[in-house]
Design an enzyme around this catalytic site. Sequence first.
Site, PDB file in Angstrom:
ATOM      1  N   ARG A 175      -8.830  10.498  77.833  1.00 11.71           N
ATOM      2  CA  ARG A 175      -8.677   9.223  76.656  1.00 11.71           C
ATOM      3  C   ARG A 175      -7.008   8.838  76.769  1.00 11.71           C
ATOM      4  O   ARG A 175      -6.152   9.210  77.033  1.00 11.71           O
ATOM      5  CB  ARG A 175      -8.946  10.355  75.158  1.00 11.71           C
ATOM      6  CG  ARG A 175      -8.742   9.546  74.478  1.00 11.71           C
ATOM      7  CD  ARG A 175      -8.949  10.382  73.469  1.00 11.71           C
ATOM      8  NE  ARG A 175      -8.594   9.273  71.581  1.00 11.71           N
ATOM      9  CZ  ARG A 175      -7.648   9.273  70.715  1.00 11.71           C
ATOM     10  NH1 ARG A 175      -6.397  10.231  71.249  1.00 11.71           N
ATOM     11  NH2 ARG A 175      -8.031   8.990  69.799  1.00 11.71           N
ATOM     12  N   HIS A 230      -4.213   2.000  68.679  1.00  9.96           N
ATOM     13  CA  HIS A 230      -4.186   3.326  69.129  1.00  9.96           C
ATOM     14  C   HIS A 230      -2.459   2.471  68.385  1.00  9.96           C
ATOM     15  O   HIS A 230      -1.769   2.422  68.931  1.00  9.96           O
ATOM     16  CB  HIS A 230      -3.715   4.213  70.064  1.00  9.96           C
ATOM     17  CG  HIS A 230      -2.976   5.310  69.962  1.00  9.96           C
ATOM     18  ND1 HIS A 230      -4.286   6.131  70.162  1.00  9.96           N
ATOM     19  CD2 HIS A 230      -2.241   6.190  69.375  1.00  9.96           C
ATOM     20  CE1 HIS A 230      -3.009   7.699  69.770  1.00  9.96           C
ATOM     21  NE2 HIS A 230      -2.411   7.655  69.769  1.00  9.96           N
ATOM     22  N   GLU A 250      -7.355   7.984  64.784  1.00  4.25           N
ATOM     23  CA  GLU A 250      -6.704   8.549  63.634  1.00  4.25           C
ATOM     24  C   GLU A 250      -7.098   7.072  62.302  1.00  4.25           C
ATOM     25  O   GLU A 250      -6.564   6.653  61.165  1.00  4.25           O
ATOM     26  CB  GLU A 250      -5.478   8.723  63.467  1.00  4.25           C
ATOM     27  CG  GLU A 250      -5.084  10.040  64.191  1.00  4.25           C
ATOM     28  CD  GLU A 250      -3.940  10.930  64.092  1.00  4.25           C
ATOM     29  OE1 GLU A 250      -2.753  10.039  63.437  1.00  4.25           O
ATOM     30  OE2 GLU A 250      -3.513  11.825  65.117  1.00  4.25           O
ATOM     31  N   ASN A 276      -9.130  14.287  65.905  1.00  7.11           N
ATOM     32  CA  ASN A 276      -7.565  14.710  65.991  1.00  7.11           C
ATOM     33  C   ASN A 276      -7.388  15.818  65.566  1.00  7.11           C
ATOM     34  O   ASN A 276      -6.935  15.685  64.312  1.00  7.11           O
ATOM     35  CB  ASN A 276      -6.365  13.932  66.126  1.00  7.11           C
ATOM     36  CG  ASN A 276      -6.572  12.701  67.197  1.00  7.11           C
ATOM     37  OD1 ASN A 276      -8.070  12.198  67.892  1.00  7.11           O
ATOM     38  ND2 ASN A 276      -5.951  11.920  66.806  1.00  7.11           N
ATOM     39  N   TYR A 286      -4.431  19.489  64.522  1.00  6.52           N
ATOM     40  CA  TYR A 286      -3.263  20.044  65.053  1.00  6.52           C
ATOM     41  C   TYR A 286      -3.379  21.860  63.838  1.00  6.52           C
ATOM     42  O   TYR A 286      -2.175  21.749  64.095  1.00  6.52           O
ATOM     43  CB  TYR A 286      -2.177  19.238  64.317  1.00  6.52           C
ATOM     44  CG  TYR A 286      -1.797  18.211  65.976  1.00  6.52           C
ATOM     45  CD1 TYR A 286      -1.393  18.440  66.956  1.00  6.52           C
ATOM     46  CD2 TYR A 286      -2.586  16.707  65.933  1.00  6.52           C
ATOM     47  CE1 TYR A 286      -1.890  17.467  68.696  1.00  6.52           C
ATOM     48  CE2 TYR A 286      -2.729  15.748  66.597  1.00  6.52           C
ATOM     49  CZ  TYR A 286      -2.141  15.984  67.938  1.00  6.52           C
ATOM     50  OH  TYR A 286      -2.251  15.427  68.678  1.00  6.52           O
ATOM     51  N   GLU A 320      -8.070  15.025  70.700  1.00  2.65           N
ATOM     52  CA  GLU A 320      -5.925  15.206  70.402  1.00  2.65           C
ATOM     53  C   GLU A 320      -6.301  17.149  69.503  1.00  2.65           C
ATOM     54  O   GLU A 320      -6.979  16.586  68.680  1.00  2.65           O
ATOM     55  CB  GLU A 320      -5.875  14.205  69.548  1.00  2.65           C
ATOM     56  CG  GLU A 320      -5.073  13.349  70.240  1.00  2.65           C
ATOM     57  CD  GLU A 320      -3.701  12.529  69.424  1.00  2.65           C
ATOM     58  OE1 GLU A 320      -3.297  12.957  68.608  1.00  2.65           O
ATOM     59  OE2 GLU A 320      -3.911  10.453  69.340  1.00  2.65           O
TER      60      GLU A 320
HETATM   61  C1  NOJ Z   1      -1.540  11.608  66.966  1.00  4.26           C
HETATM   62  C2  NOJ Z   1      -1.567  10.149  67.285  1.00  4.26           C
HETATM   63  O1  NOJ Z   1      -2.942   9.673  67.756  1.00  4.26           O
HETATM   64  C3  NOJ Z   1      -0.655  10.428  68.944  1.00  4.26           C
HETATM   65  O2  NOJ Z   1      -0.015   8.883  68.537  1.00  4.26           O
HETATM   66  C4  NOJ Z   1       0.751  11.125  68.445  1.00  4.26           C
HETATM   67  O3  NOJ Z   1       1.477  11.290  69.329  1.00  4.26           O
HETATM   68  C5  NOJ Z   1      -0.336  12.556  67.847  1.00  4.26           C
HETATM   69  N1  NOJ Z   1      -0.904  12.848  67.211  1.00  4.26           N
HETATM   70  C6  NOJ Z   1       1.094  14.295  67.961  1.00  4.26           C
HETATM   71  O4  NOJ Z   1       1.498  13.783  66.620  1.00  4.26           O
END
Ligand code: NOJ
Length: 506
Positions: free
Chosen positions: A104, A148, A194, A329, A331, A397
């Site tokens: 991606r 992005h 995002e 995405n 985390y 992500e």
């Molecule tokens: C969010 C973003 O899409 C990406 O640009 C960023 O580096 C990562 N997640 C980690 O923060």
Amino acid sequence: MYKWVISLAFYSIFILVFQVVYLASAADHYTRADFPADFIFGSATSAYQYEGAAFEDGRTPTIWDTYVHSANNNGATGDVTCDGYHKYKGDVKLMSETGLEALRFSISWSRLIPNGRGPVNPKGLQYYNNFIDELIKHGIQPHVTLYHVDLPQALEDEYGGWLSRKIVKDFRAYADVCFREFGDRVLYWTSINEANAAAIAGYEYGFIAPGHFPSSKVSSRNQTYVVGHNFLLAHSAIAKLYKNKYKATQKGYVGINIYAWGSVPHTNTREDIIATQRANDFFIGWLIDPLFFGDYPETVKMNAQTRIPAFTEYESKQVKGSVDFIGVNHYLTVSIMDRPITSDIITRGFDADKALWIIFDQGQPAPGEYPVMPSGLYGVLEYLKQTYGNPPIYIHENGQMTRRNGTLMDTSRVKYMHAYIGSMLDAMRNGSNTKGYFVWTFLDCLEILDGYESAFGLYYVDLDDKELKRYQKLSGKWYSNFLKGGNVISEPSKNAPFHLRSGFSQ
Ligand code: NOJ
């Protein structure tokens, strides 16, 4: 320079392989074969974070260039970063050796169409054609993001960028070029990365480009909501374009991407449970509800009142049903409480009128390292399944932030990936229509949150070396072993509590 690091890395790879082989007989292991054959595993990157060559071959500045070159920033820029613009062939070779099935990446709008509008830059066109061809030659499926965080600065200067509806026409024209030029080889298109976080972080908190802080000013309209609205209009315009002009011949898919953290109520009180639903409405429902139901969630409209634009009937119809998939995405997991109680509170919901407090559950990770809380991912996938009728999901992500300290032995990242991929598998076994997973990120690159202080990569990039040499980390080795069919040990992931959308009212 890194010899000792490399030998230590090999030592730990040996230990890891030993553990994998030894423990593979445990009941809780998984392999690539536990996922459907058409499931896709890859890694992710973005143009500004990877390419460098910021002033070369006709590329013009974007809002991200402007932001990092301003006094707000710590001096870290994407001027060079991994120099992917020149080094992509070697990188694709590494990706292929690692066993990636897909990549991606994003296209830099201002490299392809300098200043955002007008003629195509032949050098930009050639770069992306070469890059896509190189991926395909190595059997790596390209998944392309169109936006992005890198709006051509010229459009920001001319009419305020995403704050103006004029953006829709320019974004559509840019997407048209991409579909026309690359759509014979690219099947997966994501309009905006995002969308929720880009609007909130860029226009409410100002810690990413374009760095606006409107909430400190008296404003009848909240810029965050206006930008979110224009993201949806721009997204649906290109989805319609693809459907009418390209779908029949190219047979691809168009989706959008959001940031989704796992969210759990801070306590079991009714107030915190309702606040958690409100958090989901604000962070997920705000931009995803319109794509499925044609309008913003009631909670969001009620809190935002006239500050959020209303959809016309025409817009609502165009936005509703305009996604083939949702990109996620993920985390972190946060716990949500209804009101402030302690100094643990780091941030709050972006809507200035409503107390929606969020606490990051840090667990016990090393400083600057993301905790391993895989049940959060399970919860997000379950929530999307239940709320939106189980749409196709790509985890665009997921990965662990650690300090960028030069070590190749990123055992905590191995643990993190191991647990999250296992949790995704649990969710799929429970019916989630998840179709792909991309590790953020392949190479340590410019990080949007803190430049070069932290790292997410499967490969370390030596920034002190003129050649920017890449070194595989333990996590790269681990992922490669998994992709090539090796056994890995799955941490049993607990089913996360998730919150039914209906049944709670305020
Ligand atoms: C969010 C973003 O899409 C990406 O640009 C960023 O580096 C990562 N997640 C980690 O923060």
